[in-house]
Design an enzyme around this catalytic site. Sequence first.
Site, short mmCIF file in Angstrom:
data_model
loop_
_atom_site.label_atom_id
_atom_site.label_comp_id
_atom_site.label_asym_id
_atom_site.label_seq_id
_atom_site.Cartn_x
_atom_site.Cartn_y
_atom_site.Cartn_z
N ALA A 22 63.52 13.77 -41.54
CA ALA A 22 63.40 14.01 -40.10
C ALA A 22 62.69 12.81 -39.51
CB ALA A 22 62.62 15.29 -39.85
N GLY B 207 64.08 15.86 -44.76
CA GLY B 207 65.28 16.48 -44.19
C GLY B 207 66.57 15.95 -44.82
N GLU C 92 66.95 17.93 -47.93
CA GLU C 92 67.30 19.29 -47.51
C GLU C 92 68.75 19.36 -47.02
OE1 GLU C 92 63.74 19.12 -45.08
OE2 GLU C 92 63.16 21.08 -45.85
N1 COA Z 1 61.53 8.70 -39.47
C1 COA Z 1 61.51 7.69 -38.58
N2 COA Z 1 61.73 6.41 -38.92
C2 COA Z 1 61.99 6.14 -40.19
C3 COA Z 1 62.01 7.16 -41.18
C4 COA Z 1 61.77 8.50 -40.76
N3 COA Z 1 61.82 9.52 -41.61
N4 COA Z 1 62.27 6.59 -42.39
C5 COA Z 1 62.40 5.27 -42.16
N5 COA Z 1 62.23 4.99 -40.85
C6 COA Z 1 62.27 3.68 -40.20
C7 COA Z 1 61.00 2.88 -40.47
O1 COA Z 1 59.98 3.27 -39.57
C8 COA Z 1 61.51 1.48 -40.24
O2 COA Z 1 61.57 1.25 -38.86
P1 COA Z 1 61.05 -0.20 -38.27
O3 COA Z 1 62.03 -1.19 -38.87
O4 COA Z 1 61.20 -0.04 -36.80
O5 COA Z 1 59.66 -0.38 -38.76
C9 COA Z 1 62.95 1.53 -40.76
O6 COA Z 1 63.31 2.91 -40.77
C10 COA Z 1 63.09 1.00 -42.17
O7 COA Z 1 62.16 1.68 -43.00
P2 COA Z 1 61.03 0.94 -43.87
O8 COA Z 1 59.92 1.90 -44.08
O9 COA Z 1 60.68 -0.39 -43.28
O10 COA Z 1 61.85 0.69 -45.21
P3 COA Z 1 61.26 0.62 -46.69
O11 COA Z 1 62.38 0.15 -47.54
O12 COA Z 1 59.98 -0.15 -46.72
O13 COA Z 1 60.91 2.15 -47.08
C11 COA Z 1 61.30 4.52 -47.17
C12 COA Z 1 61.93 3.11 -47.11
C13 COA Z 1 62.44 5.53 -47.04
C14 COA Z 1 60.59 4.69 -48.51
C15 COA Z 1 60.29 4.68 -46.03
O14 COA Z 1 60.95 4.31 -44.83
C16 COA Z 1 59.76 6.07 -45.88
O15 COA Z 1 58.89 6.48 -46.60
N6 COA Z 1 60.28 6.81 -44.86
C17 COA Z 1 59.79 8.11 -44.51
C18 COA Z 1 60.27 9.15 -45.50
C19 COA Z 1 59.69 10.49 -45.17
O16 COA Z 1 58.51 10.74 -45.22
N7 COA Z 1 60.61 11.41 -44.79
C20 COA Z 1 60.26 12.79 -44.56
C21 COA Z 1 59.93 13.00 -43.15
S1 COA Z 1 59.47 14.72 -42.93
#
Ligand code: COA
Length: 260
Positions: free
Chosen positions: A66, A111, A114
Amino acid sequence: MTFENLLVEADAAVAVITINRPRVLNALDGKTVRELGEAVAWLQTQNQVRAVILTGAGDRAFVAGADIAYMRGLSPLQAKEFAQAGHAVFQALERMPQPVIAAVNGYALGGGCELALACDIRVAADNAQFGQPEVGLGIIAGFGGTQRLPRLVGPGLAKEMLFTAERWDAQKALQTGLVNHVVPGQELLPFCRELAGRIAGQGPVAVRLTKEAVDGGLQMDLASALAWEANLFGLAFATGDRAEGMDAFLQKRKPAFGGK
Ligand code: COA
């Protein structure tokens, strides 16, 4: 149909829905969840569509969860409504008459995990990562993860993933039964199309009834579930597909199912 955050391809027996927000790794905001609901409602009325593949745009993520930026501003009541909207859409997806295959091409977190759980079958690319990181954000899984994950992999493994926020790679997902197959990334969509094509070649009403039999029966005790199966078995005998399927076998030819 056209959408802002989805690509939907539905002109053949196998439809493909692609969550299309690669800039944020296909994170689900309210609009994307609403659009997914609209796509599901529309696709289930398309008789030519006999199986659906759900995937994410790009090669890094299926859905990274999400949208955290969107959720940051929600009040408790709005958060409850967001979870309920997610539940309604994921249940509609789960109850689509056509089987749905999740083609998991990278991160399937929160999400995203899920969403894959609400599909009938999951196939992972070898770079796939599954996880429920919500406890690390101070919240809980709210799009069905606390319920569908234990039903699929068992409560012990599910609780470990949910409590620790640990990520499972594709091999662990395969070992635990979270996914049916792991394939190299470039083979993911061809593999899923082939699998969906094999489903699409069967009697369409029979496939729908089979999905109803399995999903409905899983909510019942065994005796009730077997009665449910017997009723659906009887119903299959009312279809033209049954006559065609049996005639084709006896006449040693390929069946031409009408889906009626
Ligand atoms: N919601 C909003 N934005 C998200 C996102 C999420 N769940 N997951 C990734 N993004 C965005 C990042 O903020 C980033 O945006 P930016 O370029 O404007 O900074 C972009 O997507 C790329 O992600 P980034 O974190 O830079 O890539 P990464 O390779 O370093 O890491 C993940 C990838 C998936 C490990 C990391 O993005 C992450 O942990 N995301 C959240 C996962 C999460 O907690 N999901 C459950 C939510 S309830």
